[in-house]
Design a protein around this motif. Sequence first.
Motif, PDB file in Angstrom:
ATOM      1  N   VAL A  70       0.844  -1.202   0.000  1.00 48.48           N
ATOM      2  CA  VAL A  70       0.000   0.000   0.000  1.00 48.48           C
ATOM      3  C   VAL A  70       0.876   1.248   0.000  1.00 48.48           C
ATOM      4  CG1 VAL A  70      -1.773   1.264   1.274  1.00 48.48           C
ATOM      5  CG2 VAL A  70      -1.861  -1.224   1.172  1.00 48.48           C
ATOM      6  N   ILE A  71       1.942   1.238   0.767  1.00 54.40           N
ATOM      7  CA  ILE A  71       2.852   2.395   0.829  1.00 54.40           C
ATOM      8  C   ILE A  71       3.532   2.617  -0.525  1.00 54.40           C
ATOM      9  CG2 ILE A  71       4.975   3.277   1.902  1.00 54.40           C
ATOM     10  CD1 ILE A  71       2.463   3.485   3.619  1.00 54.40           C
ATOM     11  N   GLU A  72       3.880   1.545  -1.228  1.00 60.36           N
ATOM     12  CA  GLU A  72       4.489   1.692  -2.554  1.00 60.36           C
ATOM     13  C   GLU A  72       3.523   2.382  -3.514  1.00 60.36           C
ATOM     14  OE1 GLU A  72       5.547  -2.286  -3.615  1.00 60.36           O
ATOM     15  OE2 GLU A  72       7.400  -2.274  -2.444  1.00 60.36           O
ATOM     16  N   VAL A  73       2.255   1.995  -3.469  1.00 58.92           N
ATOM     17  CA  VAL A  73       1.256   2.625  -4.336  1.00 58.92           C
ATOM     18  C   VAL A  73       1.059   4.089  -3.937  1.00 58.92           C
ATOM     19  CG1 VAL A  73      -1.177   2.608  -4.978  1.00 58.92           C
ATOM     20  CG2 VAL A  73       0.104   0.467  -4.906  1.00 58.92           C
ATOM     21  N   LEU A  74       0.985   4.361  -2.638  1.00 59.31           N
ATOM     22  CA  LEU A  74       0.818   5.744  -2.176  1.00 59.31           C
ATOM     23  C   LEU A  74       2.023   6.605  -2.527  1.00 59.31           C
ATOM     24  CD1 LEU A  74      -0.921   5.235   1.292  1.00 59.31           C
ATOM     25  CD2 LEU A  74      -1.950   5.936  -0.867  1.00 59.31           C
ATOM     26  N   ASP A  75       3.230   6.010  -2.539  1.00 61.92           N
ATOM     27  CA  ASP A  75       4.427   6.751  -2.962  1.00 61.92           C
ATOM     28  C   ASP A  75       4.326   7.163  -4.427  1.00 61.92           C
ATOM     29  OD1 ASP A  75       5.718   6.773  -0.533  1.00 61.92           O
ATOM     30  OD2 ASP A  75       6.953   5.006  -0.966  1.00 61.92           O
ATOM     31  N   ILE A  76       3.823   6.267  -5.272  1.00 60.99           N
ATOM     32  CA  ILE A  76       3.652   6.595  -6.691  1.00 60.99           C
ATOM     33  C   ILE A  76       2.666   7.748  -6.846  1.00 60.99           C
ATOM     34  CG2 ILE A  76       2.722   5.727  -8.880  1.00 60.99           C
ATOM     35  CD1 ILE A  76       3.884   2.983  -8.104  1.00 60.99           C
ATOM     36  N   VAL A  77       1.561   7.679  -6.129  1.00 56.83           N
ATOM     37  CA  VAL A  77       0.542   8.741  -6.200  1.00 56.83           C
ATOM     38  C   VAL A  77       1.125  10.068  -5.717  1.00 56.83           C
ATOM     39  CG1 VAL A  77      -1.677   9.486  -5.258  1.00 56.83           C
ATOM     40  CG2 VAL A  77      -1.388   7.134  -6.018  1.00 56.83           C
ATOM     41  N   THR A  78       1.933  10.031  -4.668  1.00 56.32           N
ATOM     42  CA  THR A  78       2.550  11.256  -4.141  1.00 56.32           C
ATOM     43  C   THR A  78       3.572  11.825  -5.116  1.00 56.32           C
ATOM     44  OG1 THR A  78       2.252  10.395  -1.909  1.00 56.32           O
ATOM     45  CG2 THR A  78       3.791  12.222  -2.168  1.00 56.32           C
ATOM     46  N   ARG A  79       4.391  10.964  -5.727  1.00 55.96           N
ATOM     47  CA  ARG A  79       5.383  11.433  -6.706  1.00 55.96           C
ATOM     48  C   ARG A  79       4.724  12.127  -7.886  1.00 55.96           C
ATOM     49  NH1 ARG A  79       8.357   6.681  -5.751  1.00 55.96           N
ATOM     50  NH2 ARG A  79       7.343   5.616  -7.489  1.00 55.96           N
ATOM     51  N   LEU A  80       3.559  11.640  -8.292  1.00 58.58           N
ATOM     52  CA  LEU A  80       2.845  12.235  -9.420  1.00 58.58           C
ATOM     53  C   LEU A  80       2.039  13.465  -9.018  1.00 58.58           C
ATOM     54  CD1 LEU A  80       1.628   8.967 -11.162  1.00 58.58           C
ATOM     55  CD2 LEU A  80       3.476  10.483 -11.879  1.00 58.58           C
ATOM     56  N   GLU A  81       2.084  13.827  -7.750  1.00 54.46           N
ATOM     57  CA  GLU A  81       1.391  15.001  -7.201  1.00 54.46           C
ATOM     58  C   GLU A  81      -0.113  14.947  -7.461  1.00 54.46           C
ATOM     59  OE1 GLU A  81       3.341  18.465  -8.721  1.00 54.46           O
ATOM     60  OE2 GLU A  81       5.219  18.008  -7.688  1.00 54.46           O
ATOM     61  N   ILE A  82      -0.686  13.774  -7.233  1.00 49.92           N
ATOM     62  CA  ILE A  82      -2.134  13.612  -7.327  1.00 49.92           C
ATOM     63  C   ILE A  82      -2.709  13.974  -5.965  1.00 49.92           C
ATOM     64  CG2 ILE A  82      -4.004  11.958  -7.657  1.00 49.92           C
ATOM     65  CD1 ILE A  82      -2.153  10.469  -9.613  1.00 49.92           C
ATOM     66  N   SER A  83      -3.482  15.040  -5.948  1.00 52.86           N
ATOM     67  CA  SER A  83      -3.970  15.554  -4.661  1.00 52.86           C
ATOM     68  C   SER A  83      -5.340  15.012  -4.274  1.00 52.86           C
ATOM     69  CB  SER A  83      -4.011  17.084  -4.694  1.00 52.86           C
ATOM     70  OG  SER A  83      -4.866  17.510  -5.740  1.00 52.86           O
ATOM     71  N   GLN A  84      -6.095  14.523  -5.228  1.00 54.57           N
ATOM     72  CA  GLN A  84      -7.415  13.978  -4.921  1.00 54.57           C
ATOM     73  C   GLN A  84      -7.299  12.468  -4.754  1.00 54.57           C
ATOM     74  OE1 GLN A  84     -10.680  15.300  -7.268  1.00 54.57           O
ATOM     75  NE2 GLN A  84      -9.787  17.313  -7.618  1.00 54.57           N
ATOM     76  N   LEU A  85      -7.103  12.046  -3.527  1.00 49.32           N
ATOM     77  CA  LEU A  85      -6.869  10.644  -3.217  1.00 49.32           C
ATOM     78  C   LEU A  85      -7.875  10.187  -2.181  1.00 49.32           C
ATOM     79  CD1 LEU A  85      -5.048   8.077  -3.331  1.00 49.32           C
ATOM     80  CD2 LEU A  85      -3.769   9.099  -1.446  1.00 49.32           C
ATOM     81  N   GLY A  86      -8.450   9.028  -2.420  1.00 49.41           N
ATOM     82  CA  GLY A  86      -9.381   8.453  -1.459  1.00 49.41           C
ATOM     83  C   GLY A  86      -8.978   7.034  -1.117  1.00 49.41           C
ATOM     84  N   LEU A  87      -9.168   6.648   0.147  1.00 54.03           N
ATOM     85  CA  LEU A  87      -8.908   5.291   0.589  1.00 54.03           C
ATOM     86  C   LEU A  87     -10.258   4.665   0.919  1.00 54.03           C
ATOM     87  CD1 LEU A  87      -5.845   5.943   2.920  1.00 54.03           C
ATOM     88  CD2 LEU A  87      -5.818   5.108   0.584  1.00 54.03           C
ATOM     89  N   VAL A  88     -10.553   3.529   0.288  1.00 57.20           N
ATOM     90  CA  VAL A  88     -11.852   2.893   0.446  1.00 57.20           C
ATOM     91  C   VAL A  88     -11.812   1.947   1.634  1.00 57.20           C
ATOM     92  CG1 VAL A  88     -13.565   1.440  -0.671  1.00 57.20           C
ATOM     93  CG2 VAL A  88     -12.274   3.082  -2.010  1.00 57.20           C
ATOM     94  N   THR A  89     -12.809   2.055   2.502  1.00 58.46           N
ATOM     95  CA  THR A  89     -12.978   1.159   3.641  1.00 58.46           C
ATOM     96  C   THR A  89     -14.422   0.708   3.702  1.00 58.46           C
ATOM     97  OG1 THR A  89     -13.498   2.962   5.144  1.00 58.46           O
ATOM     98  CG2 THR A  89     -11.181   2.337   4.977  1.00 58.46           C
ATOM     99  N   GLN A  90     -14.668  -0.263   4.545  1.00 56.36           N
ATOM    100  CA  GLN A  90     -16.036  -0.713   4.774  1.00 56.36           C
ATOM    101  C   GLN A  90     -16.522  -0.159   6.104  1.00 56.36           C
ATOM    102  OE1 GLN A  90     -16.268  -4.944   4.654  1.00 56.36           O
ATOM    103  NE2 GLN A  90     -16.337  -5.029   2.434  1.00 56.36           N
ATOM    104  N   LYS A  91     -17.817   0.069   6.180  1.00 60.24           N
ATOM    105  CA  LYS A  91     -18.412   0.550   7.411  1.00 60.24           C
ATOM    106  C   LYS A  91     -18.415  -0.564   8.441  1.00 60.24           C
ATOM    107  CE  LYS A  91     -22.504   2.809   9.188  1.00 60.24           C
ATOM    108  NZ  LYS A  91     -23.825   3.313   8.880  1.00 60.24           N
ATOM    109  N   LEU A  92     -18.005  -0.249   9.648  1.00 62.87           N
ATOM    110  CA  LEU A  92     -17.974  -1.217  10.737  1.00 62.87           C
ATOM    111  C   LEU A  92     -19.393  -1.520  11.178  1.00 62.87           C
ATOM    112  CD1 LEU A  92     -16.189  -2.830  12.670  1.00 62.87           C
ATOM    113  CD2 LEU A  92     -16.235  -0.869  14.189  1.00 62.87           C
ATOM    114  N   VAL A  93     -19.769  -2.768  11.103  1.00 63.25           N
ATOM    115  CA  VAL A  93     -21.120  -3.178  11.493  1.00 63.25           C
ATOM    116  C   VAL A  93     -21.069  -3.637  12.935  1.00 63.25           C
ATOM    117  CG1 VAL A  93     -23.024  -4.740  10.988  1.00 63.25           C
ATOM    118  CG2 VAL A  93     -21.611  -3.858   9.124  1.00 63.25           C
ATOM    119  N   LYS A  94     -21.938  -3.062  13.757  1.00 64.73           N
ATOM    120  CA  LYS A  94     -21.941  -3.428  15.183  1.00 64.73           C
ATOM    121  C   LYS A  94     -23.020  -4.429  15.460  1.00 64.73           C
ATOM    122  CE  LYS A  94     -20.035   0.871  16.797  1.00 64.73           C
ATOM    123  NZ  LYS A  94     -20.183   2.004  17.648  1.00 64.73           N
TER     124      LYS A  94
END
Length: 134
Positions: free
Chosen positions: A110-134
């Motif tokens: 994940v850090i390798e992918v985020l490094d690529i995104v940072t090097r390319l100066e992509i500022s609109q970045l989202g991380l997808v998660t699932q909602k915690l079901v209680k």
Amino acid sequence: MKVGEEGKVYDDINITPMLDVAYVLLLIFIIMTTATVQGITVNLPKASSTPSLSKPKTKAISITKDGTVYLDTYPISLADLETRLGQYKAATPDLPVVVKADAAVQYEKVIEVLDIVTRLEISQLGLVTQKLVK
């Protein structure tokens, strides 16, 4: 002070004329405000094709449990990922990117992918998660 017919003294002020003036001023203010908001009607020219004003399509980067990286739905290496994202970034400077990683994937991938995104100066970045079901 004025003395009435029966000798009573009038000591209160008649505010009816003052309220009349206030209502007239309020009415003028309302009419003038709505008149200025409407604007000017113009006949717009016709174009053969209208440019798209929609946001650019979001690029999704997925990382599976075994560490395979996908761009949208196609498997891709990290070097090719950087090249492709660079091309997309050149075409649309405000390129939105979403990263979806499996919960069991190694953190380093994940850090390798985020490094690529940072090097390319992509500022609109989202991380997808699932909602915690209680």
